[in-house]
Structures are given as C-alpha cells and as structure tokens.
Design a protein around this motif. Sequence first.
Motif, mmCIF file in Angstrom:
data_model
loop_
_atom_site.group_PDB
_atom_site.id
_atom_site.type_symbol
_atom_site.label_atom_id
_atom_site.label_comp_id
_atom_site.label_asym_id
_atom_site.label_seq_id
_atom_site.Cartn_x
_atom_site.Cartn_y
_atom_site.Cartn_z
ATOM 1 N N PHE A 97 0.859 -1.174 0.000
ATOM 2 C CA PHE A 97 0.000 0.000 0.000
ATOM 3 C C PHE A 97 0.898 1.228 0.000
ATOM 4 O O PHE A 97 1.638 1.466 0.959
ATOM 5 N N ASP A 98 0.846 1.982 -1.076
ATOM 6 C CA ASP A 98 1.825 3.040 -1.310
ATOM 7 C C ASP A 98 1.760 4.166 -0.288
ATOM 8 O O ASP A 98 2.778 4.773 0.048
ATOM 9 N N THR A 99 0.556 4.502 0.160
ATOM 10 C CA THR A 99 0.383 5.638 1.071
ATOM 11 C C THR A 99 -0.483 5.232 2.252
ATOM 12 O O THR A 99 -1.189 4.219 2.232
ATOM 13 N N LEU A 100 -0.477 6.074 3.279
ATOM 14 C CA LEU A 100 -1.324 5.833 4.445
ATOM 15 C C LEU A 100 -2.801 5.925 4.065
ATOM 16 O O LEU A 100 -3.631 5.146 4.554
ATOM 17 N N ALA A 101 -3.134 6.850 3.174
ATOM 18 C CA ALA A 101 -4.519 6.967 2.718
ATOM 19 C C ALA A 101 -4.967 5.701 2.003
ATOM 20 O O ALA A 101 -6.098 5.223 2.191
ATOM 21 N N ARG A 102 -4.084 5.141 1.192
ATOM 22 C CA ARG A 102 -4.413 3.904 0.476
ATOM 23 C C ARG A 102 -4.587 2.739 1.455
ATOM 24 O O ARG A 102 -5.488 1.909 1.300
ATOM 25 N N LEU A 103 -3.733 2.685 2.470
ATOM 26 C CA LEU A 103 -3.856 1.643 3.486
ATOM 27 C C LEU A 103 -5.187 1.764 4.219
ATOM 28 O O LEU A 103 -5.895 0.762 4.416
ATOM 29 N N MET A 104 -5.542 2.966 4.611
ATOM 30 C CA MET A 104 -6.800 3.183 5.333
ATOM 31 C C MET A 104 -8.000 2.785 4.481
ATOM 32 O O MET A 104 -8.941 2.150 4.961
ATOM 33 N N ALA A 105 -7.979 3.156 3.218
ATOM 34 C CA ALA A 105 -9.097 2.836 2.329
ATOM 35 C C ALA A 105 -9.227 1.328 2.132
ATOM 36 O O ALA A 105 -10.334 0.776 2.165
ATOM 37 N N ASP A 143 -16.538 15.831 -5.073
ATOM 38 C CA ASP A 143 -15.195 15.667 -5.637
ATOM 39 C C ASP A 143 -14.163 16.411 -4.792
ATOM 40 O O ASP A 143 -13.278 17.082 -5.301
ATOM 41 N N ALA A 144 -14.291 16.264 -3.472
ATOM 42 C CA ALA A 144 -13.435 16.983 -2.532
ATOM 43 C C ALA A 144 -12.861 16.024 -1.502
ATOM 44 O O ALA A 144 -12.656 16.387 -0.346
ATOM 45 N N HIS A 145 -12.562 14.792 -1.943
ATOM 46 C CA HIS A 145 -12.176 13.753 -0.992
ATOM 47 C C HIS A 145 -10.672 13.502 -0.917
ATOM 48 O O HIS A 145 -10.222 12.749 -0.056
ATOM 49 N N HIS A 146 -9.882 14.074 -1.827
ATOM 50 C CA HIS A 146 -8.411 13.972 -1.764
ATOM 51 C C HIS A 146 -7.924 12.528 -1.747
ATOM 52 O O HIS A 146 -6.860 12.229 -1.173
ATOM 53 N N GLY A 147 -8.679 11.608 -2.327
ATOM 54 C CA GLY A 147 -8.246 10.223 -2.363
ATOM 55 C C GLY A 147 -8.332 9.498 -1.035
ATOM 56 O O GLY A 147 -7.682 8.457 -0.851
ATOM 57 N N VAL A 148 -9.143 10.012 -0.131
ATOM 58 C CA VAL A 148 -9.306 9.420 1.201
ATOM 59 C C VAL A 148 -10.669 8.744 1.271
ATOM 60 O O VAL A 148 -11.659 9.245 0.725
ATOM 61 N N ASP A 149 -10.756 7.600 1.951
ATOM 62 C CA ASP A 149 -12.018 6.867 2.038
ATOM 63 C C ASP A 149 -13.077 7.663 2.777
ATOM 64 O O ASP A 149 -12.784 8.531 3.605
ATOM 65 N N GLN A 150 -14.335 7.355 2.485
ATOM 66 C CA GLN A 150 -15.430 8.189 2.971
ATOM 67 C C GLN A 150 -15.634 8.092 4.482
ATOM 68 O O GLN A 150 -16.045 9.071 5.114
#
Length: 458
Positions: free
Chosen positions: A14-22, A298-305
């Motif tokens: 998982f490349d980023t912390l945001a990706r891991l969280m999602a 469209d204001a989520h910055h690639g972060v899960d909801q």
Amino acid sequence: MGYRATLGGETFRFDTLARLMAAATPARSGDALAGLAAQTDVERVAAQTALADLPVATFLSEALVPYEVCEVTRLILDTHDHKAFGTVAHMTVGQFRDWLLSDAATTRALQALAPGLTPEMVAAVSKLMRNRDLIAVARKIRVTSAFRNSLGLPGRVGSRLQPNHPADDLKGIAASTLDGLVYGVGDAVIGINPATDNIPTATELLRMLEDLRCRYDIPTQTCVLTHVTNTIAMIEQGAPVDLVFQSVAGTQAANDGFGVSLAMLHEARDAALSLGRGTVGQNVMYLETGQGSALSADAHHGVDQQTLEARAYAVCRAVEPLLVNTVVGFIGPEYLFDGKEIIRAGLEDHFCGKLLGLPMGCDVCYTNHAEADQNDMDVLMTLMAGAGVHFLIAVPGADDIMLNYQSLSFHDIAYLRNSFGLRAAPEFEDWLERFGLITESGHLIDGATGAQRLLGAS
C-alpha cells in the motif's frame, strides 16, 4: 515509504497511508465508486493486518489531507492535546483497539482521552472492529450537552421531532409537531427542514415554533435548518433563534461546497450565545454530517469516505455543539448500497463521534432506491439504543414527505423507550408528566387521549 503485509503467501503493498486506510475499510459502494476500495476480501484483511501494526502516533506526522491546503487538517493538528494523548501514545492501532475493549478503558478514562485523539486515529481503530465492538466501546462513553434540557444522561435517549412539509404549510407543520409531542418526541430539538430556503420563510417557521413552544411551555429547543448565513442574518433581525444549524464535511474543499468555513461557524456560535436563550446550558450548535458528502463534491483527496466522515467531527468538536448527527443513508446507494452497509456506517459514525467527545446522534434512514427497508432501520435503531446514542430523528409515519426519504417514526421512539426502559430528557419528561402524556411508570398513554389533553391545555 509504503506499507505492506503478507497473507497466505501473498504480499500486499500500500503506497500511502490513505491507500492503506481505504483498503482496510469494510466494503461499501462509495469507496468502490472512488476506486479506493480493496479489490478482494484477502486484500482487505491484509490492509487491516498492516494497519493493526501501525503506531497510532503516525497520524500526527503523516496527514491524509495536506496541511497546506485544508483548514480542517490544520484544525486537527494545531488543536491536538498531546498530554491527553499520552495514555495511548505508545500503542499501535491494534493495541489501541484491545485497550478500548478492556476494563481499563472506563468511562472516565475515555472522557479524558478524547481531546488527545484525532479523527484519523478513531477511524483507523474502527476499521479493525466488528459491529459488536463498536457498540461495546460506544456504550461506555458518556457525553452530555444542554440548552433548555439535559441530553446524554444515562438511561435516556433523546429525539428530534422533524415535522417537514413540502409547502412549508404552517398548519401542516403544527399538526405534525403536536402529533410528535403526544408520542414524547422532541426533547433533543423540534427541527424543520424548510422546503424554501430563504430568510423570510425560515423566520416565519421559527416564529411559529416559538409560539407553540411558549404556549405549551415546552422545555426543548427549536431550529429551522437553514444555511448558517441565513441564521446569522435572522439573529441580527431579532428572530427567536435557539440553535444554529449547518451541514459540515471533513475537508475544506467539501465545506467550501456547503458555503461554510470554520470562521463562519464560530461567528454563528458567538451570535447565538449572545442571545442567552438557554436555561440549563449554552450548547447552541446543531451540525449534520454523512458518509459520502466529500466524495459527492469531488473533494475527498483520495481518502475513504468513513475517514473523511470522522474528520467532519473535528469541525463539530471545535464549536461545542448541542447535537451532531450522521444522516447515515440519505445520500443514496452510490455511497452506502444496502442495509448492511448502512448499519455498519451508522455504528462506525456513532462510535467515532462519541470517542472524539461529541453528543452523537443519528438519522436512521435510507432512500427508496437503496437495497434497504424498514426492517434494516429497526435493526440499526435498536443497536444504536444499545450503544447509547444521544438522540434519534423521527418523522410522521417514518416517511419524510418533503425530503422524500425514509427515516424513523414517532412510534419507533416509543418502542425504544418502552422496550428498553429508556427515557426522555429529565426536564422534558417532567413536562410530559405535567400534561398527562405519560403514566407514572413512564409509558405513553394512548395517542387520542394524549392529543385531547395537549389540545385542551391550549
């Protein structure tokens, strides 16, 4: 940097912390729509494994939404209480979960910890929890708030009376309001969503509610759910404003879409406080949130909801609200597809909000094109009551004829109180007794008799 976990001989990265969280988030349609969800259940478990080993303190050094571009991130990090955080500062997310479920996490300990937690921390730990875990921890947390009555006390569940009307007809709204009061609904707030969102209409509705409240001497608070700038203008014009309402989200970009900023919320709070209308407390803000709002803008910055929903609670916490609620199934099946996802999201939101120290309620609801029905709502409201929810929303017949969605009915609030021994706010309960709307044991009298007594008192 990146994160990885090996499961069944396969390594997941998982490349980023945001990706891991999602990837660690229980499945839901909104994250799939955004292209953020785990591709398989195995990948999801691998992400949860990696997340469990992550130090909780990582969220203080690695922002999911950049500090430079988002005032919500700046609020979260700039107001973090490092001393309060000390209790769990040495833990991983997995260890934090275990501690929350242990006897060491008492009501007092959880209250002291709240200022030391960031939304990302509580979102992370919720992703490692089953539904029963979310309920068990939330039930231990005690959050109180007050204006004309006291909410969040042990053994009680509050209710918002929502008498919406598609034409903002005053007689129709008054009839629905009286109907709700007969069922003991309305201690949290009598709140109207206006069909026409302008200052003259909102003022007319507010004055009608004020007249009704004063005529029956009801110890509750009223609110017209108009935009915060309208409420500020109404205060300046002398309208009888109890609570300031606003929908908020977890990123600055999403709040820009709502036409609101942190400074605007503080201005509104100060304006409402200047009126001094509270009698037993001065919590004057009412805020609503909901998973998917940032993604829909469209204001989520690639972060899960779900993580962004938790970040919205930082905005809420900054203005010491009387009420916060997640409108859990309102946005639609694009974000929460079915009853299972709605139930999970409601429990997550309630857990995260309470862990951050908020008076957390829920609009247990769904839209008619979602794969859900009223049985799913029965399950969620019952679980919420068990988890110690601050308040729930009820509308006539569970069918909001103005917003066109399904929620809870006045009868549902009566069911929760009668079946589980839960009661209304104490000041409101005294009023119900004074008007003969409940028996000595706290149970409602029949509706026809209640209506006659209430109308006869006017």
